[in-house]
Design an enzyme around this catalytic site. Structure first.
Site, PDB file in Angstrom:
ATOM      1  N   HIS A   1       0.838  -1.196   0.000  1.00  0.00           N
ATOM      2  CA  HIS A   1       0.000   0.000   0.000  1.00  0.00           C
ATOM      3  C   HIS A   1       0.874   1.247   0.000  1.00  0.00           C
ATOM      4  O   HIS A   1       2.088   1.165   0.185  1.00  0.00           O
ATOM      5  CB  HIS A   1      -0.949   0.013   1.214  1.00  0.00           C
ATOM      6  CG  HIS A   1      -0.229   0.008   2.519  1.00  0.00           C
ATOM      7  ND1 HIS A   1      -0.102  -1.111   3.306  1.00  0.00           N
ATOM      8  CD2 HIS A   1       0.425   1.000   3.172  1.00  0.00           C
ATOM      9  CE1 HIS A   1       0.598  -0.817   4.371  1.00  0.00           C
ATOM     10  NE2 HIS A   1       0.924   0.459   4.324  1.00  0.00           N
TER      11      HIS A   1
HETATM   12  C1  T46 Z   1       3.027   0.873   6.963  1.00  0.00           C
HETATM   13  C2  T46 Z   1       3.709  -0.361   7.379  1.00  0.00           C
HETATM   14  C3  T46 Z   1       5.159  -0.168   7.671  1.00  0.00           C
HETATM   15  C4  T46 Z   1      -4.689  -0.242  13.097  1.00  0.00           C
HETATM   16  O1  T46 Z   1      -5.803  -0.511  13.570  1.00  0.00           O
HETATM   17  N1  T46 Z   1      -3.971   0.808  13.590  1.00  0.00           N
HETATM   18  C5  T46 Z   1      -2.737   1.141  13.116  1.00  0.00           C
HETATM   19  O2  T46 Z   1      -2.123   2.105  13.612  1.00  0.00           O
HETATM   20  C6  T46 Z   1      -2.183   0.351  12.048  1.00  0.00           C
HETATM   21  C7  T46 Z   1      -0.817   0.670  11.476  1.00  0.00           C
HETATM   22  C8  T46 Z   1      -2.902  -0.706  11.567  1.00  0.00           C
HETATM   23  N2  T46 Z   1      -4.138  -1.003  12.091  1.00  0.00           N
HETATM   24  C9  T46 Z   1      -4.885  -2.157  11.563  1.00  0.00           C
HETATM   25  C10 T46 Z   1      -5.292  -2.088  10.120  1.00  0.00           C
HETATM   26  C11 T46 Z   1      -5.293  -3.537   9.676  1.00  0.00           C
HETATM   27  O3  T46 Z   1      -6.541  -4.117  10.008  1.00  0.00           O
HETATM   28  O4  T46 Z   1      -4.025  -3.302  11.684  1.00  0.00           O
HETATM   29  C12 T46 Z   1      -4.233  -4.164  10.598  1.00  0.00           C
HETATM   30  C13 T46 Z   1      -2.914  -4.438   9.882  1.00  0.00           C
HETATM   31  O5  T46 Z   1      -2.526  -3.230   9.225  1.00  0.00           O
HETATM   32  P1  T46 Z   1      -1.795  -3.233   7.795  1.00  0.00           P
HETATM   33  O6  T46 Z   1      -2.289  -4.382   6.991  1.00  0.00           O
HETATM   34  O7  T46 Z   1      -1.897  -1.887   7.202  1.00  0.00           O
HETATM   35  O8  T46 Z   1      -0.295  -3.554   8.238  1.00  0.00           O
HETATM   36  P2  T46 Z   1       1.019  -3.524   7.350  1.00  0.00           P
HETATM   37  O9  T46 Z   1       2.061  -4.201   8.152  1.00  0.00           O
HETATM   38  O10 T46 Z   1       0.770  -3.989   5.983  1.00  0.00           O
HETATM   39  O11 T46 Z   1       1.385  -1.956   7.239  1.00  0.00           O
HETATM   40  C14 T46 Z   1       1.690  -1.210   8.375  1.00  0.00           C
HETATM   41  C15 T46 Z   1       1.033   0.176   8.311  1.00  0.00           C
HETATM   42  O12 T46 Z   1      -0.376   0.034   8.132  1.00  0.00           O
HETATM   43  C16 T46 Z   1       1.566   0.990   7.176  1.00  0.00           C
HETATM   44  O13 T46 Z   1       1.160   2.328   7.333  1.00  0.00           O
HETATM   45  O14 T46 Z   1       3.613   1.725   6.310  1.00  0.00           O
HETATM   46  O15 T46 Z   1       3.103  -1.039   8.467  1.00  0.00           O
END
Ligand code: T46
Length: 136
Positions: free
Chosen positions: A50
């Site tokens: 993303h």
């Molecule tokens: C990024 C990389 C390095 C939350 O509820 N609160 C939060 O602050 C974050 C970051 C995520 N979430 C929830 C949203 C999803 O349901 O946690 C779940 C996993 O998030 P995501 O799939 O976006 O995780 P990554 O590891 O793909 O990405 C994260 C960050 O979202 C992103 O901004 O740059 O880590």
């Protein structure tokens, strides 16, 4: 690479170990509004896929190592984070993928904004459509 760069923090080392201080707007280019960390990532798992529209973040691998692929419509880079005194700044409209997390790795993220799903672009084609206008 545009909106993407390594930051070297102070590493205060003495016979008792290492201490790395990070202050918002001093050591990193924004005020820190949110902190989260990623742990327990299994072998072969790839996270990310993303970009963000407004969010600025700094990624720091506190233990172990992790690779980060960053992309924009014109460029692509691979960074390995394996030093807790080095951060990877990623600004808006940079696509990221995180992979090769070693066992026990801890990825700390400092973010400029509170969590908002509206700020995410999770589809690569939509990302290219928006980013091309910015990178042109
Ligand atoms: C990024 C990389 C390095 C939350 O509820 N609160 C939060 O602050 C974050 C970051 C995520 N979430 C929830 C949203 C999803 O349901 O946690 C779940 C996993 O998030 P995501 O799939 O976006 O995780 P990554 O590891 O793909 O990405 C994260 C960050 O979202 C992103 O901004 O740059 O880590």
């Amino acid at each position: 690479m545009y909106n993407c760069s390594l930051i070297k923090f102070k590493d205060i080392t003495d016979k008792y170990g290492h201490l790395t201080p990070i202050e918002g707007k001093i050591d990193i280019p924004f005020e820190i509004k949110r902190v989260y960390y990623i742990t327990g990532v299994g072998q072969g798992v790839v996270r990310g896929f993303h970009s963000h529209r407004k969010l600025h973040q700094v990624l720091i691998c506190l233990n172990g190592s992790v690779k980060i692929r960053t992309k924009n419509p014109e460029d692509e880079e691979l960074t390995e984070l394996n030093d807790p005194s080095v951060g990877l700044y990623i600004g808006p409209h940079v696509w990221r993928e995180m992979f090769d997390f070693t066992e026990g790795s801890v990825l700390l993220v400092l973010a400029s904004e509170n969590y908002s799903e509206d700020d995410y672009i999770r589809n690569y084609d939509f990302y290219l459509e928006e980013a091309i206008k910015i990178y042109r």
